[in-house]
Scaffold this motif. Structure first.
Motif, PDB file in Angstrom:
ATOM      1  N   ILE A   1       0.845  -1.201   0.000  1.00 33.65           N
ATOM      2  CA  ILE A   1       0.000   0.000   0.000  1.00 33.65           C
ATOM      3  C   ILE A   1       0.876   1.246   0.000  1.00 33.65           C
ATOM      4  O   ILE A   1       0.615   2.189  -0.750  1.00 33.65           O
ATOM      5  N   ARG A   2       1.920   1.256   0.819  1.00 38.38           N
ATOM      6  CA  ARG A   2       2.819   2.412   0.867  1.00 38.38           C
ATOM      7  C   ARG A   2       3.502   2.657  -0.473  1.00 38.38           C
ATOM      8  O   ARG A   2       3.777   3.796  -0.832  1.00 38.38           O
TER       9      ARG A   2
ATOM     10  N   GLN B   1      -6.291  -0.257  -7.902  1.00 35.98           N
ATOM     11  CA  GLN B   1      -5.066  -0.452  -7.137  1.00 35.98           C
ATOM     12  C   GLN B   1      -5.282  -1.472  -6.025  1.00 35.98           C
ATOM     13  O   GLN B   1      -4.417  -2.305  -5.751  1.00 35.98           O
ATOM     14  N   LEU B   2      -6.464  -1.433  -5.411  1.00 39.19           N
ATOM     15  CA  LEU B   2      -6.812  -2.397  -4.368  1.00 39.19           C
ATOM     16  C   LEU B   2      -6.830  -3.813  -4.936  1.00 39.19           C
ATOM     17  O   LEU B   2      -6.305  -4.745  -4.331  1.00 39.19           O
ATOM     18  N   ARG B   3      -7.418  -3.975  -6.120  1.00 40.31           N
ATOM     19  CA  ARG B   3      -7.454  -5.289  -6.774  1.00 40.31           C
ATOM     20  C   ARG B   3      -6.037  -5.768  -7.109  1.00 40.31           C
ATOM     21  O   ARG B   3      -5.711  -6.936  -6.925  1.00 40.31           O
ATOM     22  N   GLN B   4      -5.200  -4.854  -7.576  1.00 41.51           N
ATOM     23  CA  GLN B   4      -3.816  -5.202  -7.915  1.00 41.51           C
ATOM     24  C   GLN B   4      -3.078  -5.744  -6.688  1.00 41.51           C
ATOM     25  O   GLN B   4      -2.378  -6.757  -6.768  1.00 41.51           O
TER      26      GLN B   4
ATOM     27  N   LYS C   1      -1.296 -10.472  -3.150  1.00 43.10           N
ATOM     28  CA  LYS C   1      -1.304 -11.046  -1.807  1.00 43.10           C
ATOM     29  C   LYS C   1      -2.108 -12.338  -1.701  1.00 43.10           C
ATOM     30  O   LYS C   1      -2.015 -13.040  -0.704  1.00 43.10           O
ATOM     31  N   LEU C   2      -2.886 -12.675  -2.697  1.00 44.51           N
ATOM     32  CA  LEU C   2      -3.796 -13.823  -2.640  1.00 44.51           C
ATOM     33  C   LEU C   2      -3.136 -15.132  -2.205  1.00 44.51           C
ATOM     34  O   LEU C   2      -3.726 -15.866  -1.410  1.00 44.51           O
TER      35      LEU C   2
END
Length: 136
Positions: free
Chosen positions: A77-78, A100-103, A108-109
């Motif tokens: 995120i940073r 960006q959240l989906r990326q 991380k999945l």
């Protein structure tokens, strides 16, 4: 590999593991820090600048196995937004778009306890909110 006696998670800079930090964590259990550093640095050289966690499992005969994980959620995120808020909940620390959240969630999945991308996105959004970052 013999019976496992220790499992240590290290969070170090990719491609440039610190010998003193490794020594503090691995020295008391007799694991050769130079060997761990070399293997960690080789495996993470392509991700310099990120913090890549690694789980080191040590057996009673002092043999060890290392498994790399994905970078921490906060570091991902940073990398996109910046540092976040100094006072989450009071001061806005930036905005994270849904794309960006989906990326981040896709990356991380493998380390999350779900296979559903929408649930992974909600998990990442919660981390962003705790950092004072708004999700739009």
């Amino acid at each position: 590999m013999a019976k496992r006696i220790h499992q240590i998670t290290i969070h170090l800079e990719a491609g440039n593991a610190s010998i003193p930090e490794l020594g503090k964590m691995l020295g008391p259990i007799g694991v050769p820090t130079i060997g761990v550093k070399r293997r960690y640095d080789e495996a993470t050289a392509g991700n310099r600048g990120e913090t890549i966690p690694a789980v080191i499992t040590v057996a009673e005969d002092r043999t060890w196995v290392m498994r790399l994980k994905t970078p921490t959620t906060t570091s991902l995120i940073r990398a996109i937004v910046g540092s976040g808020s100094a006072r989450p909940g009071h001061i806005d620390g930036g905005v994270l778009s849904v794309d960006q959240l989906r990326q981040i969630a896709v990356r991380k999945l493998p380390d999350l306890n779900t296979t559903d991308i929408d649930i992974a996105m909600r998990t990442i959004a919660g981390t962003a909110r705790s950092m004072g970052i708004r999700v739009e």
